[in-house]
Design a protein around this motif. Structure first.
Motif, mmCIF file in Angstrom:
data_model
loop_
_atom_site.group_PDB
_atom_site.id
_atom_site.type_symbol
_atom_site.label_atom_id
_atom_site.label_comp_id
_atom_site.label_asym_id
_atom_site.label_seq_id
_atom_site.Cartn_x
_atom_site.Cartn_y
_atom_site.Cartn_z
ATOM 1 N N ILE A 1 -34.709 18.494 -53.186
ATOM 2 C CA ILE A 1 -35.824 18.121 -52.324
ATOM 3 C C ILE A 1 -35.587 16.740 -51.717
ATOM 4 C CG2 ILE A 1 -37.219 17.128 -54.210
ATOM 5 C CD1 ILE A 1 -39.701 18.263 -52.733
ATOM 6 N N VAL A 2 -34.930 15.849 -52.451
ATOM 7 C CA VAL A 2 -34.545 14.528 -51.924
ATOM 8 C C VAL A 2 -33.127 14.648 -51.397
ATOM 9 C CG1 VAL A 2 -34.229 12.085 -52.396
ATOM 10 C CG2 VAL A 2 -36.037 13.359 -53.588
ATOM 11 N N ILE A 3 -32.989 14.551 -50.070
ATOM 12 C CA ILE A 3 -31.670 14.776 -49.458
ATOM 13 C C ILE A 3 -31.008 13.485 -48.981
ATOM 14 C CG2 ILE A 3 -32.209 17.137 -48.782
ATOM 15 C CD1 ILE A 3 -32.795 16.111 -45.966
ATOM 16 N N GLY A 4 -31.695 12.366 -49.172
ATOM 17 C CA GLY A 4 -31.112 11.089 -48.775
ATOM 18 C C GLY A 4 -31.781 9.950 -49.520
ATOM 19 N N ALA A 5 -31.026 8.878 -49.780
ATOM 20 C CA ALA A 5 -31.570 7.722 -50.498
ATOM 21 C C ALA A 5 -30.794 6.482 -50.096
ATOM 22 C CB ALA A 5 -31.488 7.946 -52.009
ATOM 23 N N HIS A 6 -31.519 5.386 -49.983
ATOM 24 C CA HIS A 6 -30.865 4.129 -49.606
ATOM 25 C C HIS A 6 -31.656 2.958 -50.168
ATOM 26 C CE1 HIS A 6 -28.587 1.188 -47.350
ATOM 27 N NE2 HIS A 6 -29.703 0.704 -46.823
ATOM 28 N N SER A 7 -30.934 2.013 -50.738
ATOM 29 C CA SER A 7 -31.542 0.769 -51.218
ATOM 30 C C SER A 7 -31.163 -0.347 -50.255
ATOM 31 C CB SER A 7 -31.044 0.440 -52.632
ATOM 32 O OG SER A 7 -31.445 1.437 -53.546
ATOM 33 N N PRO A 8 -32.111 -0.841 -49.464
ATOM 34 C CA PRO A 8 -31.784 -1.854 -48.455
ATOM 35 C C PRO A 8 -31.550 -3.222 -49.076
ATOM 36 C CG PRO A 8 -34.146 -1.486 -48.492
ATOM 37 C CD PRO A 8 -33.551 -0.495 -49.463
ATOM 38 N N SER A 9 -30.964 -4.106 -48.298
ATOM 39 C CA SER A 9 -30.731 -5.466 -48.783
ATOM 40 C C SER A 9 -32.045 -6.243 -48.806
ATOM 41 C CB SER A 9 -29.723 -6.173 -47.879
ATOM 42 O OG SER A 9 -30.280 -6.382 -46.586
ATOM 43 N N PHE A 10 -32.065 -7.310 -49.568
ATOM 44 C CA PHE A 10 -33.259 -8.152 -49.620
ATOM 45 C C PHE A 10 -33.472 -8.813 -48.245
ATOM 46 C CE2 PHE A 10 -35.459 -12.179 -50.412
ATOM 47 C CZ PHE A 10 -36.567 -11.720 -51.111
ATOM 48 N N GLY A 11 -34.682 -8.693 -47.716
ATOM 49 C CA GLY A 11 -34.976 -9.249 -46.405
ATOM 50 C C GLY A 11 -34.520 -8.382 -45.250
ATOM 51 N N PHE A 12 -34.216 -7.112 -45.533
ATOM 52 C CA PHE A 12 -33.702 -6.210 -44.492
ATOM 53 C C PHE A 12 -34.651 -6.080 -43.310
ATOM 54 C CE2 PHE A 12 -36.712 -3.424 -46.437
ATOM 55 C CZ PHE A 12 -36.995 -2.427 -45.515
ATOM 56 N N GLU A 13 -35.952 -6.211 -43.569
ATOM 57 C CA GLU A 13 -36.951 -6.000 -42.504
ATOM 58 C C GLU A 13 -36.839 -7.030 -41.391
ATOM 59 O OE1 GLU A 13 -38.788 -8.914 -45.324
ATOM 60 O OE2 GLU A 13 -37.563 -7.093 -45.514
ATOM 61 N N ARG A 14 -36.167 -8.161 -41.668
ATOM 62 C CA ARG A 14 -35.978 -9.202 -40.651
ATOM 63 C C ARG A 14 -34.645 -9.044 -39.912
ATOM 64 N NH1 ARG A 14 -37.979 -11.998 -45.141
ATOM 65 N NH2 ARG A 14 -35.875 -12.745 -45.683
ATOM 66 N N ASN A 15 -33.857 -8.066 -40.316
ATOM 67 C CA ASN A 15 -32.542 -7.828 -39.710
ATOM 68 C C ASN A 15 -32.636 -6.565 -38.856
ATOM 69 O OD1 ASN A 15 -29.873 -7.070 -39.134
ATOM 70 N ND2 ASN A 15 -29.096 -7.988 -41.033
ATOM 71 N N GLU A 16 -32.788 -6.742 -37.549
ATOM 72 C CA GLU A 16 -32.988 -5.600 -36.654
ATOM 73 C C GLU A 16 -31.811 -4.630 -36.706
ATOM 74 O OE1 GLU A 16 -35.093 -3.281 -33.833
ATOM 75 O OE2 GLU A 16 -35.678 -4.918 -35.177
ATOM 76 N N GLN A 17 -30.590 -5.146 -36.804
ATOM 77 C CA GLN A 17 -29.420 -4.269 -36.842
ATOM 78 C C GLN A 17 -29.428 -3.392 -38.082
ATOM 79 O OE1 GLN A 17 -27.196 -3.683 -34.441
ATOM 80 N NE2 GLN A 17 -26.344 -2.098 -35.800
ATOM 81 N N GLU A 18 -29.753 -3.990 -39.226
ATOM 82 C CA GLU A 18 -29.814 -3.200 -40.460
ATOM 83 C C GLU A 18 -30.919 -2.154 -40.382
ATOM 84 O OE1 GLU A 18 -30.179 -3.628 -45.330
ATOM 85 O OE2 GLU A 18 -30.111 -5.445 -44.080
ATOM 86 N N CYS A 19 -32.051 -2.505 -39.804
ATOM 87 C CA CYS A 19 -33.150 -1.545 -39.651
ATOM 88 C C CYS A 19 -32.722 -0.359 -38.785
ATOM 89 C CB CYS A 19 -34.368 -2.232 -39.051
ATOM 90 S SG CYS A 19 -35.213 -3.361 -40.194
ATOM 91 N N LEU A 20 -32.002 -0.641 -37.712
ATOM 92 C CA LEU A 20 -31.536 0.440 -36.832
ATOM 93 C C LEU A 20 -30.519 1.337 -37.549
ATOM 94 C CD1 LEU A 20 -31.195 -1.492 -33.442
ATOM 95 C CD2 LEU A 20 -33.010 0.089 -34.139
#
Length: 362
Positions: A207-226
């Motif tokens: 049922i879970v087909i994808g998972a990702h743990s983002p870096s700390f502060g990822f929300e301020r990094n537009e490239q990482e968000c994209l």
């Protein structure tokens, strides 16, 4: 004349419709009401209509037409009342009053947020967070303290639906629904993938087909968000469960939702991914049921959480008392950077939002 259904409509209301349609005069209505009052107790709209027809103030056809319109208005009013009863207003937030099962059965698309005391305090001063809340399709009670608060205000919730209870129940509910596939976003490195494996094992399918743990502060990094957006889109998941803490997770959904066309359901789940991975222990159920989960969380992570619970959230009780006494005032937000708004959302003033969505009525 056919059988009439809107039993609670009064002669006065029916008369007002007839007056607006100019089928009778004010004088004719007054005489009919006086005669009705003499002949019947309690006053009844059906008798009023019969008197008006008998007195030839209106025709039978006109009367039937007005009754049909009255019935439609009554149904609309009944639906509006039902909707209003399904919500509880706490401070400047309207929270859906649903049981777990009701939410599961209704949820086929939309954004689900789970307000608690900390959310409500942040919503007193954070306009971006507040706008993310106003665009949510479901806001359900995630706090025993809010359960007590709603009861104090005379509008009790049916059930506490915390994100950490709802998400595993959601997965189990859809274990045989192949249209539901989940992407997990959150947790420290490797945690989301660990949660993925454990959830799939419990559910009995992928049922879970994808998972990702983002870096700390990822929300301020537009490239990482994209890059994360591309990852979610390529997975084909129909559900995004994001657990990066409030208000980051709610703001991230608000900002990037329009870039995720395959995702039909967005769940802001807080620490749920950590719980599902087994890397963080939940409070004992008895503490959660008593509204003392905050104490367990301070004990587990005092450096990070003591200020939130013991300083930032304490004013909630004063604001709750103000609402109980009818003294609570809606917050006046400071302006925020307009460039932070998602491309597909019309930017409107916070006064318009407050007027439309937030009330202090309980």
């Amino acid at each position: 004349m056919g059988k009439l259904t809107p039993k609670k409509m009064t002669g006065n209301f029916l008369g007002s419709i007839l007056l607006k349609k100019r089928l009778i005069t004010q004088g004719q209505l007054g005489r009919a009401l006086r005669k009705q009052h003499q002949q019947a107790e309690p006053i009844n709209w059906q008798l009023l209509g019969e008197i008006l027809v008998e007195a030839q103030a209106i025709t039978q056809q006109d009367f039937d037409e007005v009754l049909a319109r009255q019935g439609r208005l009554n149904k609309i009013k009944s639906r509006q009342v039902a909707i209003e009863h399904d919500r509880v207003n706490l401070l400047n937030v309207s929270i859906d009053n649903l049981s777990m099962l009701e939410l599961l059965e209704r949820l086929d698309s939309g954004v689900v947020l789970t307000p608690n005391v900390d959310h409500l305090m942040k919503l007193q001063h954070d306009l971006e967070f507040f706008k993310a809340y106003t665009l949510a399709d479901y806001r359900v009670c995630d706090s025993q303290v809010l359960m007590y608060a709603a009861r104090l205000l005379g509008t009790p919730f049916k059930e506490k639906i915390s994100g950490s209870d709802f998400f595993p129940t959601f997965c189990d509910f859809h274990r045989h629904n192949e249209d539901i596939t989940v992407f997990l976003l959150g947790g420290a490195e490797g945690v989301a993938d660990k949660a993925r494996k454990r959830i799939n094992q419990k559910t009995g399918r992928e049922i879970v087909i994808g998972a990702h743990s983002p870096s700390f502060g990822f929300e301020r990094n537009e490239q990482e968000c994209l890059e994360i957006i591309e990852m979610i889109n390529q997975s084909g998941a129909s559900v995004l469960a994001i657990g990066v803490g409030a208000p980051k997770q709610e703001k991230w959904i608000y900002k990037y939702k329009h870039k995720l066309p395959n995702v039909k359901i967005f769940l802001a789940v807080g620490a749920t991914i950590d719980f599902e991975a087994g890397v963080v222990r939940r409070a004992p159920k008895w503490m959660s049921n008593l509204g003392m989960e905050w104490l367990f969380r301070i004990y587990s992570d005092p450096k990070r959480l003591w200020k939130r619970y013991l300083v930032e959230d304490l004013p909630f009780f004063g604001l709750l008392l103000q609402q109980k006494l009818g003294l609570y005032k809606l917050p006046r937000f400071e302006a925020v950077n307009q460039t932070d708004k998602p491309a597909n959302v019309k930017v409107i003033s916070h006064r318009s939002i407050l007027k439309r969505r937030a009330t202090t009525k309980v």
